[in-house]
Motif scaffolding. Structure first.
Motif, PDB file in Angstrom:
ATOM      1  N   LEU A  65       0.837  -1.208   0.000  1.00 26.31           N
ATOM      2  CA  LEU A  65       0.000   0.000   0.000  1.00 26.31           C
ATOM      3  C   LEU A  65       0.873   1.259   0.000  1.00 26.31           C
ATOM      4  N   ARG A  66       1.958   1.193   0.758  1.00 28.15           N
ATOM      5  CA  ARG A  66       2.890   2.330   0.796  1.00 28.15           C
ATOM      6  C   ARG A  66       3.481   2.599  -0.596  1.00 28.15           C
ATOM      7  N   MET A  67       3.864   1.499  -1.271  1.00 29.42           N
ATOM      8  CA  MET A  67       4.418   1.631  -2.632  1.00 29.42           C
ATOM      9  C   MET A  67       3.365   2.158  -3.602  1.00 29.42           C
ATOM     10  N   ALA A  68       2.122   1.714  -3.433  1.00 30.23           N
ATOM     11  CA  ALA A  68       1.029   2.197  -4.298  1.00 30.23           C
ATOM     12  C   ALA A  68       0.801   3.687  -4.081  1.00 30.23           C
ATOM     13  N   ASN A  69       0.846   4.133  -2.814  1.00 30.16           N
ATOM     14  CA  ASN A  69       0.685   5.556  -2.509  1.00 30.16           C
ATOM     15  C   ASN A  69       1.797   6.393  -3.143  1.00 30.16           C
ATOM     16  N   LEU A  70       3.007   5.842  -3.107  1.00 27.35           N
ATOM     17  CA  LEU A  70       4.155   6.567  -3.663  1.00 27.35           C
ATOM     18  C   LEU A  70       4.092   6.647  -5.187  1.00 27.35           C
ATOM     19  N   THR A  71       3.691   5.543  -5.817  1.00 29.96           N
ATOM     20  CA  THR A  71       3.744   5.469  -7.292  1.00 29.96           C
ATOM     21  C   THR A  71       2.465   5.972  -7.965  1.00 29.96           C
ATOM     22  N   MET A  72       1.325   5.874  -7.270  1.00 37.30           N
ATOM     23  CA  MET A  72       0.036   6.252  -7.887  1.00 37.30           C
ATOM     24  C   MET A  72      -0.540   7.536  -7.303  1.00 37.30           C
ATOM     25  N   GLY A  73      -0.151   7.825  -6.059  1.00 36.55           N
ATOM     26  CA  GLY A  73      -0.738   8.978  -5.381  1.00 36.55           C
ATOM     27  C   GLY A  73      -1.802   8.527  -4.377  1.00 36.55           C
ATOM     28  N   ILE A  74      -1.815   9.165  -3.207  1.00 32.31           N
ATOM     29  CA  ILE A  74      -2.723   8.771  -2.117  1.00 32.31           C
ATOM     30  C   ILE A  74      -4.189   8.925  -2.527  1.00 32.31           C
ATOM     31  N   ALA A  75      -4.507   9.995  -3.255  1.00 34.62           N
ATOM     32  CA  ALA A  75      -5.901  10.268  -3.649  1.00 34.62           C
ATOM     33  C   ALA A  75      -6.462   9.131  -4.506  1.00 34.62           C
ATOM     34  N   ASP A  76      -5.681   8.678  -5.501  1.00 34.92           N
ATOM     35  CA  ASP A  76      -6.153   7.595  -6.371  1.00 34.92           C
ATOM     36  C   ASP A  76      -6.323   6.289  -5.599  1.00 34.92           C
ATOM     37  N   VAL A  77      -5.388   6.051  -4.684  1.00 33.52           N
ATOM     38  CA  VAL A  77      -5.473   4.816  -3.871  1.00 33.52           C
ATOM     39  C   VAL A  77      -6.714   4.861  -2.980  1.00 33.52           C
ATOM     40  N   GLU A  78      -7.002   6.032  -2.407  1.00 27.84           N
ATOM     41  CA  GLU A  78      -8.197   6.184  -1.565  1.00 27.84           C
ATOM     42  C   GLU A  78      -9.474   5.976  -2.375  1.00 27.84           C
ATOM     43  N   ASP A  79      -9.496   6.467  -3.588  1.00 29.44           N
ATOM     44  CA  ASP A  79     -10.670   6.279  -4.462  1.00 29.44           C
ATOM     45  C   ASP A  79     -10.914   4.788  -4.727  1.00 29.44           C
ATOM     46  N   ILE A  80      -9.831   4.058  -4.972  1.00 31.71           N
ATOM     47  CA  ILE A  80      -9.952   2.611  -5.208  1.00 31.71           C
ATOM     48  C   ILE A  80     -10.480   1.921  -3.948  1.00 31.71           C
ATOM     49  N   GLY A  81      -9.942   2.356  -2.783  1.00 34.44           N
ATOM     50  CA  GLY A  81     -10.395   1.785  -1.510  1.00 34.44           C
ATOM     51  C   GLY A  81     -11.874   2.028  -1.274  1.00 34.44           C
ATOM     52  N   ASP A  82     -12.334   3.242  -1.568  1.00 38.07           N
ATOM     53  CA  ASP A  82     -13.752   3.596  -1.364  1.00 38.07           C
ATOM     54  C   ASP A  82     -14.671   2.832  -2.314  1.00 38.07           C
ATOM     55  N   SER A  83     -14.170   2.506  -3.499  1.00 41.13           N
ATOM     56  CA  SER A  83     -15.013   1.825  -4.497  1.00 41.13           C
ATOM     57  C   SER A  83     -15.056   0.303  -4.307  1.00 41.13           C
ATOM     58  N   THR A  84     -14.197  -0.217  -3.440  1.00 40.71           N
ATOM     59  CA  THR A  84     -14.180  -1.672  -3.198  1.00 40.71           C
ATOM     60  C   THR A  84     -15.377  -2.064  -2.343  1.00 40.71           C
ATOM     61  N   PRO A  85     -16.220  -2.980  -2.805  1.00 38.53           N
ATOM     62  CA  PRO A  85     -17.429  -3.340  -2.048  1.00 38.53           C
ATOM     63  C   PRO A  85     -17.103  -4.122  -0.764  1.00 38.53           C
ATOM     64  N   PHE A 118      -7.017  -1.504 -14.719  1.00 40.96           N
ATOM     65  CA  PHE A 118      -5.606  -1.887 -14.729  1.00 40.96           C
ATOM     66  C   PHE A 118      -4.744  -0.867 -15.490  1.00 40.96           C
ATOM     67  N   TYR A 119      -5.412  -0.015 -16.264  1.00 41.59           N
ATOM     68  CA  TYR A 119      -4.690   0.947 -17.099  1.00 41.59           C
ATOM     69  C   TYR A 119      -3.955   1.993 -16.253  1.00 41.59           C
ATOM     70  N   GLN A 120      -4.626   2.471 -15.169  1.00 43.67           N
ATOM     71  CA  GLN A 120      -4.049   3.555 -14.370  1.00 43.67           C
ATOM     72  C   GLN A 120      -3.455   3.058 -13.040  1.00 43.67           C
ATOM     73  N   THR A 121      -3.309   1.761 -12.880  1.00 44.47           N
ATOM     74  CA  THR A 121      -2.768   1.205 -11.629  1.00 44.47           C
ATOM     75  C   THR A 121      -1.496   0.405 -11.923  1.00 44.47           C
ATOM     76  N   ASN A 122      -0.876  -0.084 -10.854  1.00 44.48           N
ATOM     77  CA  ASN A 122       0.325  -0.905 -11.040  1.00 44.48           C
ATOM     78  C   ASN A 122       0.281  -2.129 -10.121  1.00 44.48           C
ATOM     79  N   VAL A 123       1.353  -2.895 -10.118  1.00 44.23           N
ATOM     80  CA  VAL A 123       1.382  -4.166  -9.391  1.00 44.23           C
ATOM     81  C   VAL A 123       1.279  -3.978  -7.874  1.00 44.23           C
ATOM     82  N   SER A 124       1.697  -2.824  -7.359  1.00 44.71           N
ATOM     83  CA  SER A 124       1.652  -2.578  -5.912  1.00 44.71           C
ATOM     84  C   SER A 124       0.219  -2.629  -5.383  1.00 44.71           C
ATOM     85  N   ILE A 125      -0.707  -1.999  -6.129  1.00 43.06           N
ATOM     86  CA  ILE A 125      -2.106  -1.999  -5.685  1.00 43.06           C
ATOM     87  C   ILE A 125      -2.700  -3.399  -5.802  1.00 43.06           C
TER      88      ILE A 125
END
Length: 211
Positions: A65-85, A118-125
């Motif tokens: 998650l730390r790597m995802a925040n660094l490489t994708m940005g915290i805002a995008d990671v939070e959006d993915i988290g909020d959209s997960t059912p 998968f287009y805007q994410t990476n392996v960390s997420i």
């Protein structure tokens, strides 16, 4: 011990029956306690194993998650988290262990498909998503085990208390009562025998004098 009970044969029979019942009750409680302790100890070992897995998996998940925040940005990671059912597909059942109802969480261990692109994410997420799924299953299992340990511990304490009451109070009390009544009845039998002997001697003497 001050025993306030009439030393009669009926009271002796009643006291012996209560003593025998108390001894059998203690044996059953002792067996129950041993079974519950064995069950609880095995669950404690299992809980330690799960806790260890949770710790390791959490560390791996947070690192991803730390790597995802660094490489994708915290805002995008939070959006993915909020959209997960949320997953609530589990059922709590119960099984009996020596009369103790302990929980059994029934669930299907199936992979939840990612809802993000998968287009805007990476392996960390992807790694974080997978690891947090594993944690969810481990926590369900740990909840079941820890709740079971608690219920068993409460029942063991109750069983121990009842067993102690029988072993230290009830059984000694009725052992003393049985002994008291038996001694009193034996003493009465000796006295009756002595009186009969005296009466018999007097009758013999009277017969001798008559001749």
């Amino acid at each position: 011990m001050d025993i306030n009970i009439a030393p009669t044969k009926s009271n002796l029979m009643s006291a012996k029956a209560t003593l025998e019942f108390s001894k059998k009750g203690y044996e059953l409680l002792d067996q129950k306690r041993n079974v519950l302790i064995r069950e609880m100890m095995s669950l404690i070992d299992r809980a330690k194993e799960i806790q260890s897995k949770v710790k390791v998996t959490f560390e791996e998940a947070y690192e991803a998650l730390r790597m995802a925040n660094l490489t994708m940005g915290i805002a995008d990671v939070e959006d993915i988290g909020d959209s997960t059912p949320e997953d609530s597909e589990f059922e709590i059942l119960y099984k009996s262990v020596m009369g103790v109802e302990i929980p059994k969480i029934k669930y299907k261990k199936k992979d939840v498909q990612p809802v993000y692109s998968f287009y805007q994410t990476n392996v960390s997420i992807d790694v974080a998503f997978k690891k947090f799924q594993e944690i969810k299953w481990l926590i369900l299992e740990l909840t079941e085990v820890e709740n079971s340990v608690y219920k068993l511990a409460v029942e063991i304490k109750k069983t121990q208390k009842r067993a102690n009451a029988l072993e230290n109070i009830q059984i000694p009390k009725y052992t003393d009562i049985v002994k008291y009544i038996q001694d009193a009845l034996e003493e009465k039998d000796r006295e009756d025998f002595f009186r009969l002997k005296v009466v018999k001697k007097k009758r013999i003497k009277k017969k001798v004098k008559a001749f």
